[in-house]
Design a protein around this motif. Structure first.
Motif, PDB file in Angstrom:
ATOM      1  N   PHE A 170       0.835  -1.196   0.000  1.00  0.00           N
ATOM      2  CA  PHE A 170       0.000   0.000   0.000  1.00  0.00           C
ATOM      3  C   PHE A 170       0.872   1.249   0.000  1.00  0.00           C
ATOM      4  N   PHE A 171       2.053   1.129   0.589  1.00  0.00           N
ATOM      5  CA  PHE A 171       3.037   2.221   0.598  1.00  0.00           C
ATOM      6  C   PHE A 171       3.278   2.715  -0.822  1.00  0.00           C
ATOM      7  N   GLU A 172       3.580   1.802  -1.757  1.00  0.00           N
ATOM      8  CA  GLU A 172       3.818   2.175  -3.150  1.00  0.00           C
ATOM      9  C   GLU A 172       2.513   2.546  -3.863  1.00  0.00           C
ATOM     10  N   PHE A 173       1.441   1.896  -3.469  1.00  0.00           N
ATOM     11  CA  PHE A 173       0.153   2.118  -4.125  1.00  0.00           C
ATOM     12  C   PHE A 173      -0.299   3.565  -3.976  1.00  0.00           C
ATOM     13  N   SER A 174       0.190   4.217  -2.928  1.00  0.00           N
ATOM     14  CA  SER A 174      -0.230   5.600  -2.673  1.00  0.00           C
ATOM     15  C   SER A 174       0.520   6.615  -3.526  1.00  0.00           C
ATOM     16  N   TYR A 175       1.520   6.154  -4.291  1.00  0.00           N
ATOM     17  CA  TYR A 175       2.352   7.097  -5.043  1.00  0.00           C
ATOM     18  C   TYR A 175       1.521   7.938  -6.010  1.00  0.00           C
TER      19      TYR A 175
END
Length: 415
Positions: A170-175
């Motif tokens: 989800f960390f990357e998904f928020s980019y």
């Protein structure tokens, strides 16, 4: 700052004819806007290293051309988004960097951009998304911004879809949400009308474009340009030593010159059009040369790019060094030089180990193949034994010249 003769009344036509243009929203409408008005636009640079690369130079050239046509570039440094890292084109998660490292890298980018763009009287502007992303309130952000993004739609995008099998955090998904929010912030602060970027950023750019149109009910635009790739479709900007940097301490003017001098014949016209300010007709004429004559086009390309990045004096030095080396193996003070201790050679160093230490080869296996193919010489003599030990007896006046193939030279000086 860089000046050149405008070849079109409209920068849109210049970007198309020069080969930059990939796609845009409302293409004809945008073309008319760029002809009639001076607009503010932005391009983002995530601060993943302490120097820009030759790959970034396409973005810089586009910004210069837009500015010369009267438009106002905003260079957005990704002090905030780099905390996450763009998952586009990645098969794994980017290394997480510290705030201090990212801030340092962003400062380095700002200094380099200052060499190419005119920032006086707000003709160009530097922004850093750390100023609004680092202190965001998560719940407020998700209530205002997150509600406008469809997870189902995002999962169809290549930047996310390609990662699902191996795992996507989800960390990357928020980019994409963060980058889209940049567009909204810059619209509200500066009245930005367009975001530009490489073709691999189309999905991210559209996210911001859609967000501004939904929340501000205004017409804004998106445009992407082609990535710097070779005739074989490989993303350009890598050398035997890694990335080709704009910082001369990381890639010397001579190394940059040689890198461009050694490109594929098929790329000469394209790179002249996209990476220099030579007239279009001259670029096409040089690119059409055949046989040995194409080397003239490559030399001009290498000189022009090195001059833009490092100045005319250093480009001239690189040109003279290159010509001297190709003609008679002449030792030149501008040749790439490595200093080593005399004690390193007291007991000798194997030629294969020396080649890897100097980053002329990546492995002993590669070095062995080069020696067996007569591809390595020292002081003009071919090395024909991969077991050869280099000692102080091989040095003349405390230096040796190693030649790899036909075009790569390395001077080694012992002290």
């Amino acid at each position: 700052m860089i000046n050149y003769k405008l070849e079109h009344d409209n920068v849109f036509d210049e970007l198309v004819e020069r080969g930059y243009f990939e796609q845009a929203t409302y293409e004809e409408e945008l073309r008319e806007l760029l002809k009639k008005e001076s607009i503010k636009f932005y391009i983002g640079f995530d601060a993943t290293a302490d120097s820009l690369t030759i790959g970034h130079f396409i973005q810089i050239m586009v910004m210069i051309r837009m500015q010369r046509h009267g438009h106002v570039p905003i260079a957005l440094l990704g002090g905030g988004t780099t905390m996450i890292g763009d998952p586009s084109g990645r098969s794994d998660m980017r290394m997480v960097m510290t705030k201090e490292t990212i801030a340092h890298n962003a400062d380095c980018f700002a200094k380099q951009l200052g060499r190419f763009l005119d920032f006086e009287d707000d003709k160009a502007i530097i922004e850093n998304n750390a100023d609004w992303l680092l202190d965001l309130n998560f719940l407020d952000f998700m209530r205002e911004i997150g509600v406008h993004f469809s997870v189902n739609q995002m999962l169809t995008l290549d930047s996310y879809k390609n990662r699902l099998h191996d795992g996507l955090t989800f960390f990357e998904f928020s980019y994409m949400l963060m980058q889209s929010y940049d567009y909204l912030v810059l619209y509200r602060k500066h009245g930005i009308k367009m975001q530009m970027g490489g073709s691999d950023q189309w999905s991210n750019i559209l996210g911001g474009y859609d967000l501004v149109r939904k929340l501000e009910h205004d017409k804004v635009y998106a445009m992407t340009f082609k990535l710097l790739t070779t005739a074989d479709g490989v993303k350009m900007g890598k050398s035997m030593k890694g990335a080709v940097w704009l910082d001369e301490d990381k890639t010397s003017p001579y190394e940059l010159f040689q890198y461009m001098r050694n490109i594929d014949d098929r790329d000469v016209e394209k790179f002249l059009l996209m990476l220099t300010f030579l007239p279009i007709d001259e670029c096409k004429k040089l690119g059409a040369l055949e046989g040995a004559e194409i080397n003239k086009g490559k030399e001009i390309l290498a000189f022009e790019i090195t001059k833009l990045i490092h100045g005319e004096e250093k480009a001239t030095q690189a040109l003279e060094t290159s010509r001297a080396l190709f003609s008679q193996n002449t030792i030149d003070e501008n040749m790439p030089t490595a200093e080593m201790a005399k004690s390193d050679f007291t007991n000798g160093i194997g030629i294969l180990n020396l080649l890897t230490q100097l980053e002329l080869t990546k492995s002993n296996g590669e070095g062995r193949r080069l020696v067996q193919q007569n591809g390595i010489s020292i002081n003009g003599k071919v090395v024909n034994d991969f077991r050869k030990i280099i000692t102080l007896d091989d040095f003349n006046n405390n230096e040796i010249i190693i030649k790899k193939g036909k075009k790569i030279y390395q001077r080694v000086v012992v002290k």
